[in-house]
Design an enzyme around this catalytic site. Structure first.
Site, PDB file in Angstrom:
ATOM      1  N   GLU A 180      34.544  36.394  46.003  1.00 57.91           N
ATOM      2  CA  GLU A 180      35.283  36.438  44.736  1.00 57.91           C
ATOM      3  C   GLU A 180      34.533  35.785  43.573  1.00 57.91           C
ATOM      4  O   GLU A 180      35.068  34.916  42.880  1.00 57.91           O
ATOM      5  CB  GLU A 180      36.658  35.776  44.915  1.00 57.91           C
ATOM      6  CG  GLU A 180      37.534  36.505  45.907  1.00 57.91           C
ATOM      7  CD  GLU A 180      38.958  35.978  45.998  1.00 57.91           C
ATOM      8  OE1 GLU A 180      39.165  34.786  45.721  1.00 57.91           O
ATOM      9  OE2 GLU A 180      39.871  36.747  46.358  1.00 57.91           O
ATOM     10  N   GLU A 375      39.928  41.784  51.949  1.00 59.16           N
ATOM     11  CA  GLU A 375      41.090  40.887  51.991  1.00 59.16           C
ATOM     12  C   GLU A 375      42.293  41.644  51.468  1.00 59.16           C
ATOM     13  O   GLU A 375      42.231  42.240  50.381  1.00 59.16           O
ATOM     14  CB  GLU A 375      40.896  39.661  51.090  1.00 59.16           C
ATOM     15  CG  GLU A 375      39.998  38.615  51.647  1.00 59.16           C
ATOM     16  CD  GLU A 375      39.953  37.354  50.784  1.00 59.16           C
ATOM     17  OE1 GLU A 375      40.960  37.032  50.117  1.00 59.16           O
ATOM     18  OE2 GLU A 375      38.902  36.704  50.777  1.00 59.16           O
TER      19      GLU A 375
END
Ligand code: BGP
Length: 476
Positions: A180, A375
């Site tokens: 991320e 995810e």
């Protein structure tokens, strides 16, 4: 004509975790502390607390023990095998390999742990997917160098990455350079992504500077990995920010596009296209940000583009320029306007399965390279009922809807490689530090007051996901 909705053959079904939230064993076998080790627990309305420069006596640090993969890896991987996982995404704890981050030689004991993890995965025919850096910078790199605002971290990161590429050559093919990375566009990213612990560093300019250093480090790591083993496939990882225009006022529609450009595409474009997009330079200039880029950086970025894009996707929300005072809600690392058409999890994250199809199409339109969802999942409170089971039908519903939309995206022509649900085993939440916010298909007997015997239990979602994998997504 009816369309046949089929997932590609060899689709990589599996699950994902991160070392700092899962492993525990924080001071075992020579491991040094990471930034996650000085974060106390929190809750939905209480932020996690940072105890700089070190853990404080008497405080509870949920990541120290986490859910103890360090001592349960065999059992857990056997359960992944039982579910039929084709892939397991995990991260390597940087401070287990380089306890301070700036040593010349790695900690052999730390590497031995990952040797054993990979041995187990091979036993069950599970492909490893390694995130090199997932919210776990060695604490020393923050205290001595100020974290990623300092360009010197690029070399330390590359030393770490090289050890992994060489050691696991031929055994690990799939890699993500940074988890991320685009969380650095949000205040949340200062500590988690960049290990910048000083409040004064939590401003846009410093965060974008840190992101630039990580983008350069990533490009150099991609190049190095391809040189070490041409079979290696390297991906970037974006927390996909899906912000809808709150109204159809053109100002809102345009603002939503800009929001997506800034929060997703700056990092995405550098990773995939090897250069900053024009709107990034405009954004830096208009916000008076002076990002230091060395003359050689342009070439480095160009030569280190990724093979695939990976994303985390949990929820969506709305953005607006015209609606002052609209009600807001939480998302992954964000606070934005609540969407009246969506329900939310207990933590305020709005559930939007169709939004997954929307973003997959958006990303594929832009980059035209393979995508992986690394995810996705529902953080919820689970209870063991009188029959001794965990009937998490809410989690099954969430996953069924999202996987369903993922199949639709494949029919739309999106080249999708795989899907790893987040926290296949219960782990500590990144944002709140709670275990109560459970994502797992496997329950861990561990609670927020530190109690629990760490035993594992299959939830209903475990059996459901096993069938999904067995049928390659036919049975949802
Ligand atoms: C992502 C992180 C993960 C994970 C997940 C869920 O941002 O990459 O580490 O934690 O979000 O978030 P949370 O644990 O805050 O619910």
């Amino acid at each position: 004509m009816m369309i046949q909705k089929k997932m590609p053959e060899n689709f990589l079904w599996g699950g994902a975790t991160a070392a700092n939230q899962y492993e525990g064993g924080w001071d075992e076998d020579g491991r040094g502390p990471s930034i996650a080790d000085i974060l106390t627990g929190g809750s939905v309305d209480k932020e996690r607390r940072l105890t700089v420069p070190e853990p404080v006596e008497g405080e509870f640090y949920p990541n120290h023990e986490a859910t103890d993969f360090y001592h349960h890896y065999k059992e857990d991987i056997a359960l992944f095998g039982e579910m039929g996982f084709k892939v397991y995404r995990f991260s390597v704890s940087w401070s287990r390999i380089f306890p301070n981050g700036d040593e010349e030689t790695p900690n052999e004991k730390g590497l031995e742990f990952y040797d054993k993890v990979i041995d187990e995965l091979e036993k069950y025919g599970i492909e490893p997917l390694i995130t090199i850096s997932h919210y776990e910078n060695p604490l020393h790199l923050s205290l001595a160098y100020g974290g990623w605002k300092n360009r010197r971290l690029i070399d330390f990161y590359l030393r770490f990455a090289k050890v992994l590429f060489e050691r696991y050559k031929g055994r690990v093919k799939y890699w993500l350079t940074f988890n991320e990375i685009n969380m650095l566009t949000e205040p949340f990213g200062a500590v988690f992504c960049a290990g910048m612990l000083d409040e004064a560093d939590n401003n846009e300019e410093t965060r974008y500077q840190a992101m630039h250093h990580q983008l350069v480090a990533s490009a150099l790591a991609v190049k190095m990995a391809h040189e070490i083993d041409p079979e290696n496939k390297l991906g970037c990882m974006l927390a996909y920010h899906n912000g809808y225009p709150y109204t159809c006022h053109p100002k809102d529609v345009f603002f939503a596009q800009q929001y997506c450009q800034i929060h997703n595409s700056i990092a995405g474009d550098v990773h995939v296209r090897g250069a900053y997009p024009g709107f990034a330079y405009r954004y830096f200039a208009e916000h008076d940000m002076h990002i230091v880029m060395l003359p050689e950086d342009a070439q480095i970025l160009k030569e280190g583009t990724v093979d695939f894009v990976s994303i985390s996707y949990y929820s969506s929300n709305c953005v607006s320029l015209t609606q002052e005072g609209a009600e807001t809600t939480q998302g992954n690392g964000t606070v934005n306007i609540r969407n009246p058409y969506l329900k939310a999890s207990d933590w305020g994250w709005q559930i939007d399965a169709l939004g997954l199809r929307y973003v997959l199409n958006q990303i594929y339109d832009r980059y035209q390279i393979p995508i992986m969802i690394v995810e996705n999942g529902l953080g919820a409170v689970d209870e063991i009922t009188e029959d001794g089971q965990i009937h998490d039908d809410y989690r099954i519903d969430y996953m069924r809807q999202h996987i369903g939309e993922m199949k639709e995206a494949v029919c739309d022509g999106v080249d999708l490689m795989g899907y790893t649900c987040w926290g296949c085993t219960d782990v500590v939440s990144a944002s709140t530090g709670e275990v109560k916010k459970r994502y797992g298909l496997i329950f861990v007997d561990k609670y927020d007051d530190g109690t629990g015997d760490m035993s594992r239990k299959r939830k209903d979602s475990f059996y459901w996901y096993k069938k999904v994998i067995e049928s390659n997504g036919e049975i949802l």
